[in-house]
Design a protein around this motif. Structure first.
Motif, PDB file in Angstrom:
ATOM      1  N   GLU A 183       0.827  -1.205   0.000  1.00 49.45           N
ATOM      2  CA  GLU A 183       0.000   0.000   0.000  1.00 49.45           C
ATOM      3  C   GLU A 183       0.859   1.251   0.000  1.00 49.45           C
ATOM      4  N   ASP A 184       2.097   1.149   0.479  1.00 47.31           N
ATOM      5  CA  ASP A 184       3.012   2.298   0.420  1.00 47.31           C
ATOM      6  C   ASP A 184       3.278   2.687  -1.029  1.00 47.31           C
ATOM      7  N   GLU A 185       3.469   1.691  -1.886  1.00 50.35           N
ATOM      8  CA  GLU A 185       3.696   1.968  -3.310  1.00 50.35           C
ATOM      9  C   GLU A 185       2.436   2.536  -3.960  1.00 50.35           C
ATOM     10  N   LEU A 186       1.299   1.964  -3.638  1.00 49.72           N
ATOM     11  CA  LEU A 186       0.036   2.481  -4.176  1.00 49.72           C
ATOM     12  C   LEU A 186      -0.204   3.904  -3.702  1.00 49.72           C
ATOM     13  N   ALA A 187       0.142   4.178  -2.452  1.00 51.71           N
ATOM     14  CA  ALA A 187      -0.015   5.531  -1.914  1.00 51.71           C
ATOM     15  C   ALA A 187       0.848   6.520  -2.693  1.00 51.71           C
ATOM     16  N   GLY A 188       2.054   6.101  -3.064  1.00 55.24           N
ATOM     17  CA  GLY A 188       2.915   6.976  -3.848  1.00 55.24           C
ATOM     18  C   GLY A 188       2.305   7.330  -5.184  1.00 55.24           C
ATOM     19  N   VAL A 189       1.693   6.333  -5.833  1.00 55.91           N
ATOM     20  CA  VAL A 189       1.060   6.553  -7.131  1.00 55.91           C
ATOM     21  C   VAL A 189      -0.144   7.481  -7.002  1.00 55.91           C
ATOM     22  N   LEU A 190      -1.027   7.189  -6.039  1.00 56.23           N
ATOM     23  CA  LEU A 190      -2.235   7.998  -5.876  1.00 56.23           C
ATOM     24  C   LEU A 190      -1.913   9.400  -5.360  1.00 56.23           C
ATOM     25  N   ALA A 191      -0.906   9.514  -4.507  1.00 48.76           N
ATOM     26  CA  ALA A 191      -0.506  10.833  -4.005  1.00 48.76           C
ATOM     27  C   ALA A 191       0.052  11.684  -5.143  1.00 48.76           C
TER      28      ALA A 191
END
Length: 211
Positions: A85-93
């Motif tokens: 989810e850290d990687e997904l958060a980077g993309v969505l952020a």
């Protein structure tokens, strides 16, 4: 008897390792909503914006605008590529960065101006609404400068929301390693070149050092 017990234990261990490996191989669609809501709250955006996961192999994510409302789309390929989810958060952020930094508004304004000029000197009978055309062009991709700004904002926001600031770096590295270098729109409208990767690594290190 000992051999039977030993074999049974080995079988159980292998099964546990297999299940753990497959569960971490890709993110579930529900993760998009959870991560988006957490980031949106930290950024002061509406956390209830519509979210869609589409069945496309190419890893991508983008925001679609309609007047002052927007929706979020993430491809299944993106969820399959990422591991956390850290990687997904980077993309969505990163996508939130485009919203908060008014990249859509600035691009729409420029696109609408060009469409009005086109109608004035070209086909004045065109029924295409310049504003609709502006949004369409804005969603077709941003400048490299805007991508860098969104990268920086995304890393800062990820850390603010409690995610690892290195998430975006990891996501971009995986996209580069997977060979996804072009896309007509969205998160990977500009491929993760080595220069871009160097920049996000430096930014992540800077943000992590302050945490």
């Amino acid at each position: 008897m000992d051999k039977v017990i030993r074999r049974s234990l080995i079988a159980v261990i292998l099964l546990v390792v297999f299940i753990a490996g497959t569960s971490e191989a890709s993110l579930q669609p529900e993760a998009v909503k959870d991560v988006w809501q957490r980031l949106a709250k930290a950024a002061g955006l509406d956390p209830s914006a519509p979210i869609t996961v589409v069945d496309q192999k190419e890893p991508n994510a983008w925001v679609t605008f309609s007047l002052n409302k927007y929706s979020i789309t993430v491809t299944k390929g993106m969820l399959d590529l990422l591991d956390s989810e850290d990687e997904l958060a980077g993309v969505l952020a990163h996508e939130i960065g485009h919203i908060k930094l008014n990249h859509y508004g600035r691009t729409v304004t420029r696109s609408v101006l060009w469409s009005l000029i086109f109608r004035a000197v070209g086909n004045s009978s065109s029924r295409i609404d310049p504003l609709d055309l502006g949004y369409a062009l804005a969603e077709s991709g941003f400048s490299r400068e805007q991508e860098v700004e969104a990268d920086d904002y995304g890393i800062e926001l990820s850390a603010k929301a409690g995610y690892d600031p290195w998430g975006l770096v990891s996501a971009l590295e995986k996209m580069a390693k997977a060979g996804y270098t072009t896309s007509p729109s969205g998160f990977n409208s500009h491929p993760p070149t080595e220069r871009r990767l160097q920049h996000v690594r430096a930014k992540a290190q800077e943000v992590a050092a302050r945490s």
